[in-house]
Design a protein around this motif. Structure first.
Motif, PDB file in Angstrom:
ATOM      1  N   LEU A   1       0.842  -1.203   0.000  1.00  0.00           N
ATOM      2  CA  LEU A   1       0.000   0.000   0.000  1.00  0.00           C
ATOM      3  C   LEU A   1       0.877   1.253   0.000  1.00  0.00           C
ATOM      4  CD1 LEU A   1      -2.732  -0.746   2.710  1.00  0.00           C
ATOM      5  CD2 LEU A   1      -3.045  -0.701   0.236  1.00  0.00           C
TER       6      LEU A   1
ATOM      7  N   PRO B   1       2.238   4.631   1.528  1.00  0.00           N
ATOM      8  CA  PRO B   1       2.398   4.915   2.958  1.00  0.00           C
ATOM      9  C   PRO B   1       1.212   5.666   3.572  1.00  0.00           C
ATOM     10  CG  PRO B   1       4.409   5.414   1.782  1.00  0.00           C
ATOM     11  CD  PRO B   1       3.402   5.039   0.750  1.00  0.00           C
TER      12      PRO B   1
ATOM     13  N   VAL C   1      -1.325   3.212   4.405  1.00  0.00           N
ATOM     14  CA  VAL C   1      -0.913   2.361   5.520  1.00  0.00           C
ATOM     15  C   VAL C   1      -1.271   3.043   6.835  1.00  0.00           C
ATOM     16  CG1 VAL C   1       1.094   1.424   6.767  1.00  0.00           C
ATOM     17  CG2 VAL C   1       0.936   1.174   4.286  1.00  0.00           C
ATOM     18  N   LEU C   2      -1.005   4.348   6.888  1.00  0.00           N
ATOM     19  CA  LEU C   2      -1.195   5.076   8.148  1.00  0.00           C
ATOM     20  C   LEU C   2      -2.604   5.674   8.281  1.00  0.00           C
ATOM     21  CD1 LEU C   2       2.297   6.792   8.199  1.00  0.00           C
ATOM     22  CD2 LEU C   2       1.515   5.019   9.773  1.00  0.00           C
TER      23      LEU C   2
ATOM     24  N   ASN D   1      -5.498   4.549   8.887  1.00  0.00           N
ATOM     25  CA  ASN D   1      -6.330   4.122  10.013  1.00  0.00           C
ATOM     26  C   ASN D   1      -5.604   4.154  11.355  1.00  0.00           C
ATOM     27  OD1 ASN D   1      -8.814   3.437   8.629  1.00  0.00           O
ATOM     28  ND2 ASN D   1      -7.596   1.846   7.629  1.00  0.00           N
TER      29      ASN D   1
END
Ligand SMILES: [Zn+2]
Lengths: 486, 96
Positions: B71, B73, B76-77, B79
């Motif tokens: 994914l 970045p 990724v962050l 959630n």
């Protein structure tokens, strides 16, 4: 005084050399900017499902077979539940209980000439955790790039079953790790880098009064990032425990961290309350079933292992056991040796140079064999020069260092530095005459029967020729010239 | 009574659930009811039956070892309750 004996268990974690992670397609390669190698599966996002990486399973089967384990026909994964944020799911997928991929194996070690077969209880497959980075204020940072990388765990068995042994000293623990690393790197499932943490060892250590069957309370050691740290850490911990026990104190079940700079261990956390991991079979993954015939094929497909290679070096090449053990400790070392023997035929000389000057230089410069500029043909070309009498054995040491440092060829170095052996009498006679002229008293001593003093004259001649003179020739010429002065 | 109120408190703690005394009493009753049904099942003779870890007879479902893009970045962050410097940020952790 009460005497104690050590019992040491080894828990080794090896990251597998797969291209992708254990249960998802993220790359398993080391490094990367933080959190750039993550996906819904390894982040544990709702609705994502893990799928088993077939290569990781094959690697663990391979390793288990190389470690003389039996393969469990029905092997399953479990969830190990805990709330530490090194994994985002709230659990680690691992293998628990009596269904690891491999069981009941052994690794053979030789310490001070004594051979032991160290019992292995289990070899299982799990996923690595993310990395907790530095703390900023009241926050810890987490990088999940390593989270979900295939990890193999290998655990020894104490007490061992009949016919097998357990580890009972720091030296044996180190040797166990050396041979285990050799096996894993030979079969190509792990890169064996202790410093980078792709191979990690966590020994548990306890002492028991000699004669007692029951084990004492154990402590676990972490942060052992080199073979030297394994040796020093365990030695330190054994001494520390003995002091506590001799003073009538009690060992606390805890994890201790080795501090390589201070050369001491310090308590990290108490383990008095066993964690409750509430393991249960992982419902998102299917069981593994290994067909007996397939397992046999895998066994047959194993490459030559360190112990087999060691036997071959001893039996076919006439290498002493101790040398063969060290030469086979690492695959690059063993391959260098084999390549050089193919080129030169004189296995003993090759082994001597490797065991002596090569190991010394590798250690002194902190170089890994595979990074070294020296190739097998460098060494065998130099051996040829010695054989032909172009250089003396003494000069060869200088040449060897130069080859190691620069990667230049022996013949080039000999020519450039003018290191060719002097075998020409007419070149040597004036030097010898000079030595005799300068040392009249020694000359008289030798002529008077004090033969030992001749060595001094040989030494002087070698000094004037910077070690390049052919020693037997120097000896003969000195005796002749001396006679003429009688 | 199979589980005591203390057992229920411990299970709640392991799951990081905060329960009031009233809820603990209520859940102790519920869980014990459930466990009584299992106790009934325990009466069956299963000596000749292999332990069952999975109910669907599917084995060896694998994926090929091929890396695929991860994914971006920011996704990724997305959630993460908190993030700092491209990292997940969590309450300070004592090193273990
Ligand atoms: Zn992923």
């Amino acid at each position: 005084m009460q005497e104690y004996e050590p019992i040491i268990g080894m828990e080794v974690h090896a990251e597998l050399l797969t291209e992708s992670k254990m249960f998802c397609g993220c790359t398993a390669e080391f490094g990367g900017e933080p959190n750039t190698r993550c996906c819904p599966v390894c982040l544990g996002l709702p609705g994502s499902l893990p799928v088993i990486n077939v290569k990781a399973v094959q690697y663990v089967v391979k390793a288990a077979l190389a470690l003389n384990c039996s393969i469990t026909p029905n092997s399953i994964f479990h969830r190990k539940n805990y709330f530490y944020p090194d994994l985002p799911k709230g659990y680690q997928i691992s293998q628990y209980g009596d269904t690891p991929i491999g069981q009941h194996g052994w690794v053979q070690i030789t310490v001070n000439g004594a051979t032991k077969k160290i019992a292995i209880r289990r070899v299982h497959l799990e996923e690595d955790t993310g990395k907790l980075l530095h703390v900023e204020g009241d926050r810890s940072h987490i990088d999940y790039n390593r989270g979900g990388v295939p990890l193999m765990e290998i655990v020894t068995q104490n007490p061992p079953p009949p016919g097998l042994d357990q580890i009972q000293s720091a030296e044996e623990a180190k040797e166990y790790l050396v041979r285990l690393r050799a096996i894993l790197t030979y079969i190509g499932v792990n890169d064996g880098k202790l410093e980078e943490g792709s191979l990690r060892c966590e020994p548990n250590i306890s002492l028991r009064p000699v004669g007692q069957i029951e084990f004492g309370v154990k402590t676990e050691l972490k942060n052992l990032n080199s073979f030297r740290a394994v040796l020093r850490g365990i030695e330190y911990e054994l001494e520390r425990q003995e002091k506590v026990l001799l003073k009538g104190g009690k060992i606390v079940h805890e994890t201790r961290r080795w501090d390589d700079v201070r050369g001491a261990t310090a308590s990290m956390r108490s383990k008095e309350f066993e964690q409750e991991y509430r393991y249960f079979p992982e419902p998102d993954l299917t069981p593994l079933r290994f067909d007996a015939q397939w397992v046999e094929e895998q066994r047959k497909a194993l490459p030559e292992l360190p112990d087999q290679r060691k036997r071959r070096f001893i039996e076919e090449l006439g290498i002493p056991e101790y040398d063969a053990e060290i030469l086979t400790d690492s695959r690059p070392m063993a391959e260098f040796f084999e390549e050089a023997v193919k080129l030169s035929a004189d296995a003993k000389s090759v082994s001597n140079w490797m065991m002596g000057d090569l190991l010394r230089l590798l250690n002194a410069t902190g170089t890994e064999m595979e990074q070294s500029k020296l190739t097998p043909s460098h060494l065998t070309e130099m051996l040829n020069l010695i054989g032909k009498g172009t250089i003396s054995g003494k000069i060869a040491k200088t040449v060897f260092e130069e080859m190691f440092g620069t990667g230049r060829r022996a013949s080039e170095i000999v020519e450039k530095l003018g290191l060719t052996q002097i075998t020409d009498e007419s070149e040597l006679i004036p030097i010898i005459n000079q030595v005799l002229d300068e040392n009249p008293r020694i000359v008289q001593d030798v002529l008077g029967g004090k033969d030992k003093s001749l060595a001094f004259l040989v030494g002087q001649t070698m000094r004037y020729t910077k070690g390049r003179a052919n020693p037997p020739l120097v000896n003969r010429l000195l005796r002749e010239r001396l006679e003429s002065r009688r | 009574m199979i589980l005591s109120r203390e057992d229920v408190s411990q299970v709640a703690f392991l799951a990081r659930l905060e329960l009031t005394d009233e809820e603990k009493d209520k859940l102790t009753g519920h869980i014990n009811n459930l466990l009584q049904h299992f106790a009934k099942l325990q009466e069956l003779d299963t000596d000749a039956v292999e332990p069952t870890s999975h109910v669907i007879p599917v084995e060896n479902v694998f994926r090929e070892d091929k890396a695929r893009p991860s994914l971006p970045p920011q996704d990724v962050l997305a959630n993460a309750p908190e993030s700092q410097d491209d990292c997940f940020a969590v309450p300070r952790i004592v090193e273990t």
